[in-house]
Motif scaffolding. Sequence first.
Motif, PDB file in Angstrom:
ATOM      1  N   VAL A   1      28.210  73.051  56.440  1.00 46.17           N
ATOM      2  CA  VAL A   1      27.939  73.781  55.708  1.00 46.17           C
ATOM      3  C   VAL A   1      28.315  74.902  56.083  1.00 46.17           C
ATOM      4  O   VAL A   1      28.409  76.178  55.094  1.00 46.17           O
ATOM      5  CB  VAL A   1      26.532  73.728  55.024  1.00 46.17           C
ATOM      6  CG1 VAL A   1      26.528  74.370  53.743  1.00 46.17           C
ATOM      7  CG2 VAL A   1      26.709  72.299  54.256  1.00 46.17           C
ATOM      8  N   ALA A   2      27.476  75.748  57.045  1.00 47.18           N
ATOM      9  CA  ALA A   2      27.637  77.390  57.896  1.00 47.18           C
ATOM     10  C   ALA A   2      29.635  77.288  57.981  1.00 47.18           C
ATOM     11  O   ALA A   2      30.168  78.596  57.787  1.00 47.18           O
ATOM     12  CB  ALA A   2      27.321  77.591  59.471  1.00 47.18           C
ATOM     13  N   GLU A   3      30.041  76.315  58.558  1.00 45.62           N
ATOM     14  CA  GLU A   3      32.113  76.516  59.017  1.00 45.62           C
ATOM     15  C   GLU A   3      32.165  76.182  58.021  1.00 45.62           C
ATOM     16  O   GLU A   3      33.024  77.229  57.333  1.00 45.62           O
ATOM     17  CB  GLU A   3      31.699  75.313  60.081  1.00 45.62           C
ATOM     18  CG  GLU A   3      31.286  75.897  61.492  1.00 45.62           C
ATOM     19  CD  GLU A   3      31.585  76.501  61.662  1.00 45.62           C
ATOM     20  OE1 GLU A   3      31.745  77.508  61.667  1.00 45.62           O
ATOM     21  OE2 GLU A   3      30.211  77.467  62.780  1.00 45.62           O
TER      22      GLU A   3
ATOM     23  N   ARG B   1      34.106  72.805  63.745  1.00 40.04           N
ATOM     24  CA  ARG B   1      35.410  74.107  63.490  1.00 40.04           C
ATOM     25  C   ARG B   1      36.558  73.468  63.514  1.00 40.04           C
ATOM     26  O   ARG B   1      37.261  74.207  62.613  1.00 40.04           O
ATOM     27  CB  ARG B   1      35.030  75.277  64.828  1.00 40.04           C
ATOM     28  CG  ARG B   1      34.393  76.063  64.388  1.00 40.04           C
ATOM     29  CD  ARG B   1      33.585  77.582  64.871  1.00 40.04           C
ATOM     30  NE  ARG B   1      32.696  78.166  64.770  1.00 40.04           N
ATOM     31  CZ  ARG B   1      32.549  79.134  65.262  1.00 40.04           C
ATOM     32  NH1 ARG B   1      33.335  79.417  65.851  1.00 40.04           N
ATOM     33  NH2 ARG B   1      31.628  79.868  65.120  1.00 40.04           N
TER      34      ARG B   1
ATOM     35  N   SER C   1      24.006  70.710  57.672  1.00 37.00           N
ATOM     36  CA  SER C   1      24.082  72.361  58.067  1.00 37.00           C
ATOM     37  C   SER C   1      25.212  72.756  58.586  1.00 37.00           C
ATOM     38  O   SER C   1      25.170  74.132  58.450  1.00 37.00           O
ATOM     39  CB  SER C   1      22.546  72.655  58.333  1.00 37.00           C
ATOM     40  OG  SER C   1      22.621  72.603  59.828  1.00 37.00           O
TER      41      SER C   1
ATOM     42  N   ARG D   1      31.460  77.695  54.990  1.00 37.89           N
ATOM     43  CA  ARG D   1      31.745  78.973  54.094  1.00 37.89           C
ATOM     44  C   ARG D   1      32.252  80.037  54.853  1.00 37.89           C
ATOM     45  O   ARG D   1      32.748  80.846  54.269  1.00 37.89           O
ATOM     46  CB  ARG D   1      29.201  79.456  54.223  1.00 37.89           C
ATOM     47  CG  ARG D   1      29.014  77.861  53.235  1.00 37.89           C
ATOM     48  CD  ARG D   1      27.044  78.833  52.784  1.00 37.89           C
ATOM     49  NE  ARG D   1      27.326  80.271  53.068  1.00 37.89           N
ATOM     50  CZ  ARG D   1      27.315  80.712  51.645  1.00 37.89           C
ATOM     51  NH1 ARG D   1      26.828  80.109  50.448  1.00 37.89           N
ATOM     52  NH2 ARG D   1      26.890  81.867  51.566  1.00 37.89           N
ATOM     53  N   ARG D   2      31.954  80.022  56.603  1.00 39.11           N
ATOM     54  CA  ARG D   2      32.517  80.562  57.068  1.00 39.11           C
ATOM     55  C   ARG D   2      34.100  80.891  57.010  1.00 39.11           C
ATOM     56  O   ARG D   2      34.841  82.092  56.049  1.00 39.11           O
ATOM     57  CB  ARG D   2      32.539  80.475  58.261  1.00 39.11           C
ATOM     58  CG  ARG D   2      32.907  81.431  59.007  1.00 39.11           C
ATOM     59  CD  ARG D   2      31.939  81.938  60.643  1.00 39.11           C
ATOM     60  NE  ARG D   2      32.198  80.870  60.906  1.00 39.11           N
ATOM     61  CZ  ARG D   2      33.440  81.235  62.710  1.00 39.11           C
ATOM     62  NH1 ARG D   2      33.926  82.633  62.189  1.00 39.11           N
ATOM     63  NH2 ARG D   2      33.998  80.436  62.808  1.00 39.11           N
TER      64      ARG D   2
END
Lengths: 258, 313
Positions: free
Chosen positions: A6-8, A104, A3, A10-11
């Motif tokens: 995925v979060a990073e 990141r 997750s 998408r960002r």
Amino acid sequence: MTSLLVAEWRRMIIDLVRYPLETMSMMVVMLAVFAGMFFGAHYLTAAPIGGTTLSGVVIGYAVWSLVMNATGFMGYSIQNETQNGTLEQVMLAPWRTVQIFLVRGVMDILEMLIPVLLVLVGLVALTGAQFNWRPMALLPVIMIIVTAWGIGLMMAALALLFKRMTQMQLMIQFALLFIIMAPITALHGVTGAALGVLAPLTVQVGVLHAAVGVTVPSVSAGMWWEAVADMALWFGVGYWLLTSADGLARRRGIVGHY
Amino acid sequence: MLMADGLVKRFQSRTNVITAVDGIAIAVAAGEVLAFLGPNGAGKTTTIKMVAGLVRPDQGRVTISNIDVTGRPALAAAHLGAVLEGSRNLYWRLTCLENLIYWGTLRRLTPRAARTRAVELLRLVGLEDRQHNTVQTLSRGMQQKLALCQALMHRPKLLLLDEPTLGLDFASSETIKTTVRDLARDGVAILLTTHQMDVAQQLSDRLAIIRSGKLVLSGTTTAILTQYSKPMWRITTASPLPTDRIAAVRALGWQVEQPSAEAILVTPREDDADGIYQLLDVLRPEPIRLVERHRADLAEVFQQVVEEGANAQ
């Protein structure tokens, strides 16, 4: 961990797509630099550029760019989050700080790799030059990036404690340039061997040069092991330093500010 | 849900050591709103950040759902949502929906679940028509509502709200208050800090007031307001009261203050519930419009507690 990735991811994609001018400008600058290097080298040597020469010039620059990003991005990200006031919210996520900023860092390299590869393909198509790439060269590139992440984690640790460190970042990048350019791997004796193992990136760069055929034709097993040990050392120290800096920042109460 | 016990935090300045929090103990149960109040610099934010795990206490322990915040921060963080004051809480270059999906995914929701939850929350706070607007284009009130949504994405059991209604217009403030009440009704434990005493009084089940890093008053809001209420009545009349009537009230042994021509504040010598009937007889046939027992509001309580501390120092 999925997750978080995925979060990073998408960002990153949103950022790339939301600001196309920025993305395009980055690619144009990169293309201009590569083309400048290519034609410049051609002009200076008055010899056809291609194969190992092109590989040496282009890979050298691409790897150098990746190293600069890998060493600088995590620290920059912390500085940026502090200035925007979102660092505390990020550090409330159910992940270790080091995991978040490492992911990141990975995304930043991916964000950079995509245009680099596109530009390389464009350059080869534009000039008709041969590009000498061996799949084996991917390993040292990965090792170089991981080692650079180790240094990046150290910079992130400093950024977490001191918040503003742009000048420090420049200094470290110059130091890195010196370390990479200096012929440390060519030094003989115990000092040379020790420096080769301890200095960041030199062994990996040596392995890369050998792997793409810029220098020696093949890479010895000893070089591979040295490169792996050096990578593990720098990455491990970086990981430990950011984890420690996280604890120290929380003890001092300076997570969101200096 | 939240247990914080014996929290101590000292900060080292160049010349001395400052004790920001000195032995604070607070607890918030599921479905309860605790208003954590204090003047500027009292140690509220430091305490909140210790609860969130952003500041590590020198002494004491914080647990959320019996999980130690210092020992297992990532696990504790999964049960915690926070809207931090002075922190933007959101990425300004992302839209409302993108922000919520990002924060939700970062807190271990799948992108699909995060999207569903985001849409649900945006609808709850009336921002569904703004979901594709970037945060920087939103008003302060909308940003604060979105920050609240961000904190709720993963359905936390404990919500930390630091000045959630500061600088908001009436409508936005009401939306936030309604949402907080609904969350508490659904079993979320809420730790609220604010300088807006009316907001704290309306929302809180319990109060904790700190001064100079120490807890000076705590209890249920109702009990504290009752404790600080005076045995005093306010009587308002339709026309100015004649002086002979006021003299007659005094003759009954009541203390009388006259804040305006049409109102008197009367205090019996003893808290005598029946005395009010005698007093009303004395005032007959003046046109009485309102008789109300004094009830302290939180602003009075807070002022009194803080002043007591200032006088003691």
